[in-house]
Motif scaffolding. Structure first.
Motif, PDB file in Angstrom:
ATOM      1  N   ALA A   1      87.833 -25.185 -17.759  1.00 15.71           N
ATOM      2  CA  ALA A   1      86.127 -25.679 -16.478  1.00 15.71           C
ATOM      3  C   ALA A   1      86.168 -27.419 -17.128  1.00 15.71           C
ATOM      4  N   VAL A   2      86.788 -27.814 -18.542  1.00 13.30           N
ATOM      5  CA  VAL A   2      86.740 -29.331 -18.353  1.00 13.30           C
ATOM      6  C   VAL A   2      87.365 -29.573 -16.914  1.00 13.30           C
ATOM      7  N   THR A   3      88.945 -28.819 -17.115  1.00 13.12           N
ATOM      8  CA  THR A   3      89.215 -29.442 -15.891  1.00 13.12           C
ATOM      9  C   THR A   3      89.113 -29.774 -14.119  1.00 13.12           C
ATOM     10  N   ALA A   4      88.006 -28.647 -14.105  1.00 14.68           N
ATOM     11  CA  ALA A   4      87.513 -28.694 -13.132  1.00 14.68           C
ATOM     12  C   ALA A   4      86.809 -30.091 -12.896  1.00 14.68           C
ATOM     13  N   VAL A   5      85.825 -30.560 -13.906  1.00 16.39           N
ATOM     14  CA  VAL A   5      84.758 -31.428 -13.739  1.00 16.39           C
ATOM     15  C   VAL A   5      85.966 -32.241 -13.105  1.00 16.39           C
ATOM     16  N   ILE A   6      86.823 -33.051 -14.002  1.00 16.58           N
ATOM     17  CA  ILE A   6      88.208 -33.907 -13.903  1.00 16.58           C
ATOM     18  C   ILE A   6      88.634 -34.343 -12.392  1.00 16.58           C
ATOM     19  N   THR A   7      89.001 -33.107 -11.770  1.00 15.57           N
ATOM     20  CA  THR A   7      89.783 -32.740 -10.483  1.00 15.57           C
ATOM     21  C   THR A   7      88.955 -33.036 -10.121  1.00 15.57           C
ATOM     22  N   SER A   8      87.636 -32.689  -9.321  1.00 13.46           N
ATOM     23  CA  SER A   8      86.153 -33.209  -8.705  1.00 13.46           C
ATOM     24  C   SER A   8      87.118 -34.771  -8.385  1.00 13.46           C
ATOM     25  N   PHE A   9      86.337 -35.376  -9.466  1.00 14.88           N
ATOM     26  CA  PHE A   9      86.345 -36.617  -9.455  1.00 14.88           C
ATOM     27  C   PHE A   9      87.538 -37.071  -8.804  1.00 14.88           C
ATOM     28  N   ILE A  10      88.990 -36.353  -9.485  1.00 14.41           N
ATOM     29  CA  ILE A  10      90.206 -37.068  -8.882  1.00 14.41           C
ATOM     30  C   ILE A  10      90.807 -37.281  -7.894  1.00 14.41           C
ATOM     31  N   SER A  11      90.063 -35.634  -7.507  1.00 21.56           N
ATOM     32  CA  SER A  11      91.420 -35.234  -6.023  1.00 21.56           C
ATOM     33  C   SER A  11      90.588 -35.156  -4.628  1.00 21.56           C
ATOM     34  N   LEU A  12      89.015 -34.842  -4.848  1.00 26.88           N
ATOM     35  CA  LEU A  12      88.338 -34.193  -4.254  1.00 26.88           C
ATOM     36  C   LEU A  12      87.206 -36.236  -4.164  1.00 26.88           C
ATOM     37  N   PRO A  13      86.990 -35.598  -2.076  1.00 25.00           N
ATOM     38  CA  PRO A  13      86.003 -36.866  -2.117  1.00 25.00           C
ATOM     39  C   PRO A  13      84.314 -36.748  -2.337  1.00 25.00           C
ATOM     40  N   VAL A  14      84.078 -36.993  -4.173  1.00 25.21           N
ATOM     41  CA  VAL A  14      82.805 -36.876  -4.359  1.00 25.21           C
ATOM     42  C   VAL A  14      82.125 -38.208  -4.784  1.00 25.21           C
TER      43      VAL A  14
END
Length: 491
Positions: A328-341
Motif C-alpha cells: 500500500a505504501v509503495t503504491a502511493v509512492i510509485t503513483s507519484f514517481i512513475s505515473l503522470p499524476v
C-alpha cells in the motif's frame, strides 16, 4: 528420451486474483497513458518503425516494430502507442506470480508477488511508456520462468523454448546475453548440472541463434555499431552507474521490498526443497558483477531481482500483514514517481528519481517554436533549406508534429537518424539548427549562424530540451555528403 521427472508439485495457478491485479494495473495505465505526451525515445521508435530493418545502430528491430504495430492498430497518439506497453506490464505481473508458483508458492504467495510487482516503481515506469526496457523485462522473466520449469521438472525438451526466448530477447536487446552467461555460470557452479547434458541444450542454442541471426548479421554488416553505443554509455555514464548500482537496486522495486527479495535469495540458496532452483541466487550476483564491471545500467539486474522477490513472497505469505502494508505504501509512492499524476509544473519534485517524466513534456511546443523560425526563411529559399536537429528526440518530434505546421522532414546525425540522411547536396540553402542549450560547438560546421529562437515548454519543466536554441545559418561549410560523417554521433 528427455527426462520428465517432476521434482516438486506446484499449486494451482491463482488465475482470478492474479489476473485481477493485472487488469487493475492495466486500467490505471490506460487511464493515464495520454496525460503528458510522447517520450523522446517513443518519438524515435515511431520514426524507426517506418524505416524497417533487421537492426538499428542502437537496438535490434523489435521495439520499433511493435511501436509501429501499436499505433497502426490503436492510433498515432501516446495512448495508442502505449497499449503494447500496458499489455507488457500486465504480462510482467502475471509472469512473476507464475514464478512464485514454480517456487512452491500457493494462492496467497502468487497474489502477493503479483501485487508487489504491480506497484514496483521501475515496472510501472516502463509500463507507462514504450521503451526497450519494457519488453526486455518481459523477455528476461519469460526466460527465467522457463529455466525454473526446466530445473524443477528436469524436462530437457524445454531447452527449445528457452532458446526461442533468448532469440526473441536478442531481437529486442542483446543484453539478454548477460542473463544467459549469469545463469549458465551459476548452473555450472551449483547445479543441477544434468540439465546441461545431451543434445537438447545445443538444440536450444541453435534455436536462439536462428531467431537472433538476422539482427546479428545486420550488426556485422554495419561494423557492430551497438558496441560503439555501449562503449559510449560506459564511458559517459559508467562511473555514475557503478556508484548508483546498490542504491538503485534498493529503489527500483521499493525499499520496502528489500527484506523480501533478500529473504528470497537466501531461501533459494538454503531451502533443501528448492535445491534445484538455488542457481538463481548466485546468478543474481554474477549478473551484478557483469553489469558493474561493464558500467551498465543497474536496471539490467531487475528481472532476476523479481525472481528473488517472488521467492521471498512465498515465505512472506505466511505473515502477510507487514508485506501488504508495504504494498500500500509503495503504491502511493510509485503513483507519484512513475505515473503522470502530478501537474507538469510539479515534476521537479520527482525528477531526481525519475527524470523520464519530464522528457514527456514540451515536444509540441518545440515544433511550434521551430515552425515560427521556419516562417522567417524567405519562401523562395525554403526548397533548398534544411532543418537539422542535434538529437533523435528533437527530430522525432518534428517528424511527428511538423507536418501539420507545414515543416519539411527533419534531419539528424544522431543514432539511426544518420542512416536516413544526409540531406541532398542540392539543399545548399539556409540551415535551421535545433540544439540543446549548451551545444554551441555544432555551429562550427555552418556559416553565418545567428540565434532566432528558444524552446519553452510552457510548464517550466527543466528537461533536456527546455531553452534549446534554434539557430539559423546561411549554409554549410562543406557539401552535406562530405560533412555528414563529421556530424554523425552515437550518444
Amino acid at each position: 528420451m528427455a527426462g520428465t521427472h517432476v521434482r516438486a508439485e506446484v499449486a494451482r495457478f491463482a488465475a482470478a486474483p492474479v489476473l485481477g491485479v493485472a487488469v487493475v494495473l492495466a486500467a490505471i495505465l490506460t487511464a493515464l497513458s495520454d496525460r503528458y505526451g510522447f517520450h523522446r525515445d517513443e518519438l524515435y521508435f515511431l520514426v524507426a518503425g517506418h524505416h524497417p530493418a533487421w537492426g538499428y545502430v542502437d537496438q535490434p528491430p523489435l521495439t520499433p516494430l511493435v511501436a509501429r504495430l501499436s499505433t497502426a492498430v490503436f492510433g498515432d497518439t501516446p495512448a495508442g502507442l502505449r497499449v503494447v506497453a500496458t499489455l507488457a506490464c500486465a504480462a510482467t505481473v502475471v509472469i512473476v506470480a507464475t514464478v512464485a508458483r514454480e517456487l512452491s508458492g500457493g494462492r496467497a504467495a502468487q497474489v502477493l508477488a503479483a501485487a508487489c510487482t504491480a506497484v514496483s516503481g521501475f515496472i510501472v515506469a516502463v509500463g507507462h511508456m514504450v521503451s526497450t526496457a519494457t519488453f526486455d523485462v518481459v523477455a528476461w522473466l519469460v526466460l527465467c520462468l522457463l529455466v525454473l520449469r526446466l530445473l524443477r521438472t528436469g524436462d530437457r525438451r524445454l531447452w527449445i523454448a528457452v532458446g526461442a526466448a533468448v532469440g526473441v530477447g536478442m531481437e529486442n536487446k542483446y543484453l539478454v546475453a548477460l542473463l544467459v552467461v549469469a545463469l549458465l555460470a551459476a548452473l555450472i557452479a551449483t547445479g543441477p548440472r544434468h540439465v546441461l547434458r545431451g543434445w537438447w541444450p545445443t538444440a536450444g542454442a541453435a534455436v536462439a541463434l536462428a531467431v537472433a541471426l538476422p539482427g546479428l548479421l545486420w550488426q556485422g554488416a554495419h561494423d557492430w555499431p551497438q558496441l560503439t553505443v555501449a562503449g559510449g554509455i560506459s564511458t559517459d555514464e559508467g562511473a555514475e552507474n557503478r556508484v548508483l548500482f546498490v542504491p538503485q537496486q534498493i529503489v527500483y522495486l521499493s525499499p520496502v521490498f528489500v527484506p523480501a527479495w533478500i529473504a528470497g535469495g537466501l531461501r533459494l540458496w538454503r531451502d533443501p526443497a528448492l535445491r534445484w532452483a538455488r542457481a538463481f541466487a548466485p546468478a543474481y550476483l554474477v549478473l551484478a558483477v557483469l553489469v558493474v564491471a561493464s558500467g551498465g545500467k543497474p536496471y539490467y539486474c531487475l528481472p532476476i531481482l523479481l525472481v528473488l522477490l517472488a521467492a521471498g513472497c512465498v515465505t512472506a505469505a505466511d505473515r502477510p500483514r507487514r508485506m501488504w502494508s508495504g504494498v500500500a505504501v509503495t503504491a502511493v509512492i510509485t503513483s507519484f514517481i512513475s505515473l503522470p499524476v502530478l501537474p507538469p509544473q510539479a515534476l521537479a519534485v520527482t525528477a531526481a528519481i525519475n527524470k523520464e517524466q519530464g522528457e514527456q513534456i514540451g515536444w509540441p511546443e518545440l515544433a511550434d517554436a521551430v515552425a515560427d523560425a521556419w516562417s522567417d526563411i524567405p519562401a523562395g529559399a525554403r526548397d533548398r533549406a534544411v532543418i537539422l536537429t542535434q538529437n533523435y528526440g528533437e527530430a522525432g518530434a518534428l517528424d511527428h508534429f511538423g507536418p501539420r505546421l507545414g515543416l519539411p522532414a527533419p534531419y539528424s546525425a544522431h543514432m539511426s537518424f544518420a542512416d536516413w540522411g544526409p540531406p541532398p547536396d542540392s539543399a545548399d540553402g539556409p540551415v535551421l539548427l535545433i540544439r540543446q542549450e549548451q551545444a554551441e560547438g555544432l555551429e562550427r560546421h555552418f556559416t553565418g549562424c545567428r540565434p532566432v529562437g528558444r524552446v519553452d515548454n510552457g510548464q517550466d519543466v527543466d528537461n533536456e530540451e527546455q531553452h534549446a536554441a534554434i539557430v539559423l545559418c546561411t549554409g554549410t561549410t562543406e557539401p552535406w555528403s562530405t560533412l555528414w560523417p563529421s556530424l554523425r554521433h552515437y550518444y
